[in-house]
Scaffold this motif. Structure first.
Motif, PDB file in Angstrom:
ATOM      1  N   GLN A  47      10.595  -2.991  -5.857  1.00  0.00           N
ATOM      2  CA  GLN A  47      11.117  -1.874  -6.688  1.00  0.00           C
ATOM      3  C   GLN A  47       9.930  -0.792  -6.911  1.00  0.00           C
ATOM      4  O   GLN A  47       9.908  -0.291  -8.036  1.00  0.00           O
ATOM      5  CB  GLN A  47      11.615  -1.957  -7.598  1.00  0.00           C
ATOM      6  N   VAL A  48       9.269  -0.114  -5.782  1.00  0.00           N
ATOM      7  CA  VAL A  48       8.395   1.311  -6.417  1.00  0.00           C
ATOM      8  C   VAL A  48       8.724   2.462  -4.749  1.00  0.00           C
ATOM      9  O   VAL A  48       9.094   1.879  -4.149  1.00  0.00           O
ATOM     10  CB  VAL A  48       7.224   0.356  -5.824  1.00  0.00           C
ATOM     11  N   LEU A  49       8.362   3.860  -5.930  1.00  0.00           N
ATOM     12  CA  LEU A  49       8.395   4.506  -5.339  1.00  0.00           C
ATOM     13  C   LEU A  49       7.374   5.637  -5.482  1.00  0.00           C
ATOM     14  O   LEU A  49       6.729   5.821  -6.099  1.00  0.00           O
ATOM     15  CB  LEU A  49       9.871   5.221  -5.582  1.00  0.00           C
ATOM     16  N   ASP A  50       7.395   5.918  -3.281  1.00  0.00           N
ATOM     17  CA  ASP A  50       6.087   6.186  -4.074  1.00  0.00           C
ATOM     18  C   ASP A  50       6.369   7.805  -3.116  1.00  0.00           C
ATOM     19  O   ASP A  50       6.720   8.714  -2.423  1.00  0.00           O
ATOM     20  CB  ASP A  50       5.334   5.898  -3.063  1.00  0.00           C
ATOM     21  N   VAL A  51       5.489   9.369  -3.988  1.00  0.00           N
ATOM     22  CA  VAL A  51       6.063   9.908  -3.848  1.00  0.00           C
ATOM     23  C   VAL A  51       5.081  11.367  -2.915  1.00  0.00           C
ATOM     24  O   VAL A  51       3.974  10.777  -4.665  1.00  0.00           O
ATOM     25  CB  VAL A  51       7.194  11.201  -4.929  1.00  0.00           C
ATOM     26  N   GLU A  52       4.411  11.913  -2.307  1.00  0.00           N
ATOM     27  CA  GLU A  52       3.643  12.896  -1.984  1.00  0.00           C
ATOM     28  C   GLU A  52       4.052  14.651  -2.457  1.00  0.00           C
ATOM     29  O   GLU A  52       5.166  14.375  -1.698  1.00  0.00           O
ATOM     30  CB  GLU A  52       3.397  12.449  -0.717  1.00  0.00           C
ATOM     31  N   PHE A  53       3.897  15.589  -3.627  1.00  0.00           N
ATOM     32  CA  PHE A  53       3.840  16.083  -3.463  1.00  0.00           C
ATOM     33  C   PHE A  53       3.394  16.746  -2.973  1.00  0.00           C
ATOM     34  O   PHE A  53       1.968  16.904  -2.018  1.00  0.00           O
ATOM     35  CB  PHE A  53       3.334  16.275  -5.592  1.00  0.00           C
ATOM     36  N   SER A  54       3.732  18.478  -3.255  1.00  0.00           N
ATOM     37  CA  SER A  54       2.986  19.765  -2.283  1.00  0.00           C
ATOM     38  C   SER A  54       1.604  20.129  -1.929  1.00  0.00           C
ATOM     39  O   SER A  54       1.143  20.663  -1.703  1.00  0.00           O
ATOM     40  CB  SER A  54       3.757  21.323  -2.191  1.00  0.00           C
ATOM     41  N   ASP A  55       0.870  19.793  -3.155  1.00  0.00           N
ATOM     42  CA  ASP A  55      -0.319  19.789  -3.384  1.00  0.00           C
ATOM     43  C   ASP A  55      -0.987  18.558  -2.730  1.00  0.00           C
ATOM     44  O   ASP A  55      -1.828  17.906  -3.116  1.00  0.00           O
ATOM     45  CB  ASP A  55      -0.764  19.692  -5.364  1.00  0.00           C
ATOM     46  N   PRO A  72       1.003  -1.272   0.147  1.00  0.00           N
ATOM     47  CA  PRO A  72      -0.182  -0.226  -0.351  1.00  0.00           C
ATOM     48  C   PRO A  72       0.925   1.405   0.112  1.00  0.00           C
ATOM     49  O   PRO A  72       1.583   1.387  -0.084  1.00  0.00           O
ATOM     50  CB  PRO A  72      -0.548  -0.149   1.756  1.00  0.00           C
ATOM     51  N   SER A  73      -0.289   2.342   0.026  1.00  0.00           N
ATOM     52  CA  SER A  73       0.974   3.564  -0.114  1.00  0.00           C
ATOM     53  C   SER A  73       2.504   3.856   0.150  1.00  0.00           C
ATOM     54  O   SER A  73       1.894   3.160   2.337  1.00  0.00           O
ATOM     55  CB  SER A  73       0.317   5.060   0.342  1.00  0.00           C
ATOM     56  N   LEU A  74       3.161   4.528   0.730  1.00  0.00           N
ATOM     57  CA  LEU A  74       4.506   4.025   1.270  1.00  0.00           C
ATOM     58  C   LEU A  74       5.132   5.585   1.608  1.00  0.00           C
ATOM     59  O   LEU A  74       6.189   5.480   2.181  1.00  0.00           O
ATOM     60  CB  LEU A  74       6.290   3.526   0.428  1.00  0.00           C
ATOM     61  N   HIS A  75       4.559   6.304   0.977  1.00  0.00           N
ATOM     62  CA  HIS A  75       4.909   7.478   1.103  1.00  0.00           C
ATOM     63  C   HIS A  75       4.932   8.518   2.554  1.00  0.00           C
ATOM     64  O   HIS A  75       6.364   9.433   2.701  1.00  0.00           O
ATOM     65  CB  HIS A  75       3.608   8.863   0.335  1.00  0.00           C
ATOM     66  N   LYS A  76       4.802   8.125   3.434  1.00  0.00           N
ATOM     67  CA  LYS A  76       5.168   8.331   4.735  1.00  0.00           C
ATOM     68  C   LYS A  76       5.862   8.129   5.586  1.00  0.00           C
ATOM     69  O   LYS A  76       6.485   8.141   6.823  1.00  0.00           O
ATOM     70  CB  LYS A  76       3.517   8.429   5.352  1.00  0.00           C
TER      71      LYS A  76
END
Length: 201
Positions: free
Chosen positions: A152-160, A129-133
């Motif tokens: 090998q997945v990268l999760d990124v939460e952007f400023s929006d 599941p989402s790893l961004h935090k």
């Protein structure tokens, strides 16, 4: 996580697998069917299907091995039916039944290699599941990010607050991303147009 069942334990493993796929939710509220992080490896199967209904729906998350000289499983197949044997095993003097977990499946190098290869394949098909935090970032462009070495997945939460998943990102890219002085610049040069992505929210 890979559930491993042996002999009769496969009935319990199948039941647990199906129950969790029907009921478990990740902390972010997503289902385990959407982000499967649970799989199954069956050894000496007395069941009619490896992994039950989950195995039918997601064979990429299932592995199994049964020796052709496993006399216990042969008797089960002949009397009530079971998954066919799928390994051509040599006679084993320390376990003439061909059924013992350690003596007939884990110690012999051929069977051990098959089990290991199944487990590596299965692990590579797990989807977190989402790893961004995982990592908070001090950046004008990025709030947080996270990475799975196995998937090998990268999760990124952007400023929006939008979260995107990038597939097939090597570990060295993740390491360099973490240490980059400008996360936004590194992302734009090394990740943005280099990897396929999906929006998670």
């Amino acid at each position: 996580m890979i559930l491993v069942g042996h002999s009769q334990g496969n009935f319990y493993s199948n039941g647990l697998l199906e129950s969790l796929y029907n009921e478990y939710m990740h902390k972010d509220g997503s289902s385990i069917s959407t982000y499967p992080m649970l799989s199954y490896m069956g050894i000496a199967l007395p069941t009619s299907v490896a992994g039950g209904s989950v195995g039918v729906a997601r064979p990429d998350l299932i592995g199994h091995i049964t020796n052709d000289n496993d006399y216990i499983m042969s008797a089960v197949r002949n009397n009530i039916g079971a998954v066919p044997a799928n390994y051509d095993a040599s006679f084993n003097f320390s376990d003439w039944t061909g059924h013992g977990l350690t003596e007939s499946y884990l110690i012999p190098s051929g069977q051990a290699a098959v089990i290991s290869n199944h487990m590596k394949r299965i692990a590579s098909n797990l989807v977190p599941p989402s790893l961004h935090k995982q990592v908070s970032v001090s950046s004008s462009a990025i709030n947080s990010m996270g990475y799975s070495k196995i998937s090998q997945v990268l999760d990124v939460e952007f400023s929006d607050n939008d979260v995107y998943r990038y597939e097939g990102v090597p570990e060295n890219v993740w390491n360099n991303f973490q240490s980059a002085s400008s996360k936004g610049k590194f992302f734009n040069i090394n990740i943005k147009n280099s990897y396929s992505f999906t929006k998670l929210n």
